[in-house]
Design an enzyme around this catalytic site. Structure first.
Site, PDB file in Angstrom:
ATOM      1  N   CYS A   1       0.821  -1.194   0.000  1.00 50.25           N
ATOM      2  CA  CYS A   1       0.000   0.000   0.000  1.00 50.25           C
ATOM      3  C   CYS A   1       0.858   1.248   0.000  1.00 50.25           C
ATOM      4  CB  CYS A   1      -0.906   0.004   1.246  1.00 50.25           C
ATOM      5  SG  CYS A   1      -1.849  -1.531   1.460  1.00 50.25           S
TER       6      CYS A   1
ATOM      7  N   ALA B   1      -4.754  -4.800  -2.428  1.00 56.25           N
ATOM      8  CA  ALA B   1      -5.304  -5.881  -1.621  1.00 56.25           C
ATOM      9  C   ALA B   1      -4.599  -7.204  -1.918  1.00 56.25           C
ATOM     10  CB  ALA B   1      -6.798  -6.009  -1.879  1.00 56.25           C
TER      11      ALA B   1
ATOM     12  N   ASP C   1      -3.440  -9.028   8.246  1.00 57.07           N
ATOM     13  CA  ASP C   1      -2.273  -8.744   9.081  1.00 57.07           C
ATOM     14  C   ASP C   1      -2.328  -7.320   9.631  1.00 57.07           C
ATOM     15  OD1 ASP C   1      -1.918  -7.726   6.525  1.00 57.07           O
ATOM     16  OD2 ASP C   1       0.236  -8.076   6.467  1.00 57.07           O
TER      17      ASP C   1
ATOM     18  N   SER D   1      11.561 -12.419  -5.188  1.00 53.45           N
ATOM     19  CA  SER D   1      12.830 -12.117  -5.835  1.00 53.45           C
ATOM     20  C   SER D   1      13.992 -12.677  -5.028  1.00 53.45           C
ATOM     21  CB  SER D   1      12.995 -10.594  -5.988  1.00 53.45           C
ATOM     22  OG  SER D   1      13.382 -10.014  -4.748  1.00 53.45           O
ATOM     23  N   GLY D   2      15.205 -12.564  -5.600  1.00 51.68           N
ATOM     24  CA  GLY D   2      16.410 -13.061  -4.934  1.00 51.68           C
ATOM     25  C   GLY D   2      17.264 -11.960  -4.345  1.00 51.68           C
TER      26      GLY D   2
END
Length: 628
Positions: A2, A48, A97, A359-360
């Protein structure tokens, strides 16, 4: 994922404007709330991801305490925290959360930060204490800017939101920050390009008292001191695998589809392989470049086929330069990591299919993957030469022409250890900022040498807690404190969020960070083998013929492109328009050297991105100039 913005005594129309400026961070919903009889305004835009119900919208008010939260990010262990809070008597009306974070603050106050495993930047208005509480995650994945001006306090996810919520905010250029940009290509630490706007640093929280109008910030987490306990290689591999698998697992928590960045490098390939164990339906995405030296799409394709997952290759072309204007606007301040372009293009392509991608990022800083670490350790052998001889050799670097190999090495000879490494960070050989308007040039001349780097050295001394810390520990910790949060993570956040894509990085789980920085040096850099332990683990997951020793950064062929397709665009934007910050004669000089040596593409990119920043935010810069 967000965007947040807020402030004291802000006008509703300005808060609404600020929300629109960061709509890309959260196109699914928006909201604003005025509290404390209108003296506190809080705004939010929502992407969302977890709990798509409208009840999870923000700003969110806690019915039990009256506390109000705006939150950007994800708390990956929120289910475990929720269970603990339920046992303590808390009730929940959503599965988000966000509500767990709000309840955790209600239960533990500012100590709630110790419980979170995630990426976050949030603001809580606490009416009982007449206090605003800001916090940012340990590593600095999510951004948070703030400003204290004219007895008011404002904050937001991006600078453009602050400029919108407070149009009167002075925009004087911070000459020290501008100098750092020209040295290293980004603005480090708690500064921004503007004197009156600051970053809340990673692993810090801040409080603003509404009655006294006092502001304070504090660090709540630090890297651990290196351990001297013995650990075997096999034990270390097993522990890394255990933590990393769990880090991947909790980052797959989502109520929307999840994809993966697959660059073809070791880190992203390992993460993709671990995701594939949990989710065989995974789709991985790879960029391809027209210059073979920069293209790893064939390796990525081989990995995807070996794992048996779906794979898409996305071509990146030189004519994408037109997008740099849009990206300069998005980044809000000068930023010259050229991989922002492929990062944006890949994010844009992935977003057509998923809202979340793993991602790494982080493997190089945590496990010593950069060439500069080994190079600096090699150069340390020269430090046995007496200092007065090194000083004499240093003098000769002034006599060597620009572009001659060895010139930068001679320039670093007087420095020892970590100062040599910090000097390596700054490779700019050409002055590009003189003369500058409204006294910036004179201010630059008065700045102490290596101003920011001296600050980082002090931070290292405080953080390391151990006088026997190795040079490798110092170098990797320096990059963790600076290059990672202020370049790599800024690039990923701004480029991906411009497309409304959330990027999660399992290697930056704080448990892996703490584990990596307690490892013996030889488990990270073993002889000439970079990322030694990570490679040992990756052999269990990747094809036997994977090129484990190949090292390619996620970059684009800027030097070639500035002699070809980008040349006309550069000439038009950097030299044909009036500039507050750039001197055309210096630009011509750099371009001439690049035409001869083809080694100054990154310097030209710094200049171009500075000019594009100026074009995007010239009104604010001019207003700042008028106020000086």
């Amino acid at each position: 994922m967000c965007g947040i913005v807020g402030g004291t005594n802000v006008l509703p129309q300005y808060l609404e404007s600020a929300i629109r400026k960061i709509h890309h961070r959260g196109p699914d919903a928006s909201g604003l709330l005025f509290l404390n009889e209108g003296h506190v305004g809080m705004g939010h835009v929502r992407l969302a991801i977890i709990d798509l119900d409208d009840r999870a919208k923000q700003p969110m008010v806690c019915s039990r305490t009256g506390n109000v939260l705006t939150f950007n990010g994800e708390i990956y262990n929120y289910r475990a925290i929720r269970q603990t809070l339920v046992k303590l008597g808390w009730e929940f009306r959503t599965h988000s959360d966000t509500e767990v974070l709000l309840a955790a603050y209600g239960q533990w106050g500012m100590d709630c930060l110790k419980h979170f495993n995630g990426m976050f930047a949030f603001a809580i208005y606490d009416p009982s204490r007449k206090r605003i509480f800001l916090a940012r995650d340990r590593v600095g994945k999510k951004p948070l800017y703030y400003s204290l001006w004219n007895n008011e306090f404002i904050w937001g996810s991006e600078i453009k939101a602050l400029l919108a919520v407070c149009p009167e905010l002075p925009c004087d250029i911070d000459s020290s920050a501008l100098k750092e940009y020209m040295d290293i290509g980004y603005i480090p630490g708690g500064a921004s390009i503007y004197k009156k706007i600051h970053k809340l640093k990673p692993a810090h929280y801040a409080t603003y008292d509404l009655d006294s109008q006092s502001f304070s910030q504090h660090r709540y987490w630090s890297l651990p001191s290196p351990l001297h306990e013995s650990i075997t290689e096999n034990e270390a591999i097993e522990e890394l695998e255990r933590i990393l698998l769990d880090a991947v697992r909790i980052r797959l928590e989502s109520d929307v589809p999840v994809g993966a960045f697959l660059s073809g490098g070791l880190d992203s390939s390992l993460i993709t392989a671990m995701i594939a164990k949990e989710n065989p339906e995974l789709v991985a995405y790879t960029a391809s470049f027209p210059v073979a030296e920069f293209d790893e799409s064939a390796i990525a394709k081989h990995v995807a086929e070996w794992l048996g997952i779906k794979h898409q290759i996305l071509p990146i072309k030189a004519n994408s330069i037109d997008l740099l204007e849009k990206l300069a606007w998005q980044f809000d301040e000068p930023f010259a990591d050229s991989s922002l372009l492929p990062t944006y293009l890949i994010s844009q392509a992935i977003r057509q299919h998923v809202k979340v991608a793993l991602s790494g990022d982080g493997g190089d800083e945590l496990f010593a993957g950069y060439d500069s670490y080994a190079e600096t350790l090699q150069e340390e052998k020269w430090k046995n030469i007496p200092k007065y001889i090194r000083a004499m050799l240093f003098y000769f670097h002034h006599l060597l022409p620009l572009g001659v190999r060895g010139k930068n090495f001679l320039r670093r000879l007087p420095f020892d250890g970590i100062e040599c490494f910090m000097n390596k960070m700054c490779q700019t050989e050409l002055i590009t900022l003189s003369p500058l308007n409204y006294e910036i040039d004179s201010a630059l001349k008065e700045l102490p040498k290596n101003d920011y780097r001296q600050e980082v050295l002090k931070t290292l001394k405080v953080e390391q807690l151990d006088c026997s810390t190795s040079l490798l520990q110092e170098m990797t910790r320096l990059d963790f404190f600076s290059y990672l949060p202020d370049d790599i993570l800024v690039k990923v956040d701004r480029a991906s969020m411009l497309t409304s894509l959330e990027v999660r990085s399992p290697l930056l789980d704080y448990r892996i960070v703490e584990f990596a920085y307690t490892l013996p040096d030889e488990f990270r850099l073993n002889g000439i083998t970079r990322k030694y332990l990570l490679k040992k683990l990756a052999r269990k997951y990747l094809p036997p013929d994977f090129p484990f020793e190949r090292k390619k950064g996620f970059s684009i062929p800027v030097s070639d492109w500035f002699k070809g397709e980008w040349r006309n665009f550069f000439d038009k934007r950097s030299k044909n328009n009036t500039s507050f910050l750039l001197d055309a004669s210096n630009i011509n000089k750099i371009q001439q050297f690049h035409d001869k040596k083809s080694r100054y593409g990154h310097d030209l990119f710094k200049i171009l991105m500075l000019k594009l920043f100026e074009d995007s935010y010239g009104y604010h810069i001019k207003m700042g100039a008028e106020s000086t």
